[in-house]
Design a protein around this motif. Structure first.
Motif, mmCIF file in Angstrom:
data_model
loop_
_atom_site.group_PDB
_atom_site.id
_atom_site.type_symbol
_atom_site.label_atom_id
_atom_site.label_comp_id
_atom_site.label_asym_id
_atom_site.label_seq_id
_atom_site.Cartn_x
_atom_site.Cartn_y
_atom_site.Cartn_z
ATOM 1 N N ALA A 36 39.041 48.217 30.756
ATOM 2 C CA ALA A 36 37.555 48.429 31.017
ATOM 3 C C ALA A 36 36.645 48.779 29.704
ATOM 4 O O ALA A 36 35.551 48.652 29.633
ATOM 5 N N ARG A 37 37.153 49.725 29.109
ATOM 6 C CA ARG A 37 36.710 50.390 27.740
ATOM 7 C C ARG A 37 36.461 48.986 26.691
ATOM 8 O O ARG A 37 35.280 49.198 26.228
ATOM 9 N N GLU A 38 37.374 48.247 26.825
ATOM 10 C CA GLU A 38 37.222 47.201 25.917
ATOM 11 C C GLU A 38 35.935 46.306 26.401
ATOM 12 O O GLU A 38 35.077 45.842 25.608
ATOM 13 N N VAL A 39 35.648 46.040 27.627
ATOM 14 C CA VAL A 39 34.661 45.332 28.256
ATOM 15 C C VAL A 39 33.215 46.219 27.798
ATOM 16 O O VAL A 39 32.403 45.466 27.437
ATOM 17 N N LEU A 40 33.183 47.452 27.984
ATOM 18 C CA LEU A 40 32.048 48.351 27.625
ATOM 19 C C LEU A 40 31.828 48.200 26.105
ATOM 20 O O LEU A 40 30.616 48.177 25.686
ATOM 21 N N ALA A 41 32.916 48.116 25.253
ATOM 22 C CA ALA A 41 32.688 48.012 23.731
ATOM 23 C C ALA A 41 31.820 46.828 23.251
ATOM 24 O O ALA A 41 31.291 46.687 22.293
ATOM 25 N N GLU A 42 31.978 45.797 24.167
ATOM 26 C CA GLU A 42 31.590 44.453 23.865
ATOM 27 C C GLU A 42 29.840 44.440 24.110
ATOM 28 O O GLU A 42 29.212 43.520 23.791
ATOM 29 N N ALA A 43 29.359 45.462 24.921
ATOM 30 C CA ALA A 43 28.131 45.464 25.282
ATOM 31 C C ALA A 43 27.236 45.873 24.190
ATOM 32 O O ALA A 43 27.639 46.580 23.198
#
Length: 112
Positions: A36-43
């Motif tokens: 989930a942190r990887e998805v956040l980092a794409e924002a």
């Protein structure tokens, strides 16, 4: 000696999200949170994220996320497909809806 703040941290808004995870699923949540942190980092507007676990209430986690603005979180991220992906990963672990607030930094961080 306190140098100047790193430019991208200058006007950071900090999302403060208290997450209550279903009993017995805390370790699994921590593992899934890595994805989930990887998805956040794409924002767009994302600066950093930190996940803390409460000592007194082990099913409670504190998620701190640095954003360039409140809108980067509430509009840019929450109204994007990334939010759906993030929520699909972590949402099944929540025992109740997260309590989310935003804070503005008042100065540079200090350490002893």
């Amino acid at each position: 000696m306190g140098g100047s703040p790193i430019p991208e941290e200058r006007h950071v808004v900090v999302e403060h999200a208290e997450l209550t995870v279903e009993a017995g699923r805390e370790e699994e949540f921590q593992e899934v949170f890595g994805k989930a942190r990887e998805v956040l980092a794409e924002a767009d507007g994302f600066r950093w994220a930190e996940l803390l676990r409460c000592e007194e209430r082990p099913g409670t986690f504190l998620l701190l996320v640095g954003w360039e603005s409140v809108e980067a979180h509430t509009v840019g991220f929450r109204e994007s497909e990334r939010f759906g992906r993030w929520r699909a990963l972590v949402g099944p672990f929540f025992a109740e809806p997260p309590a989310v607030e935003h804070y503005h930094e008042l100065g540079t961080r200090f350490s002893g």
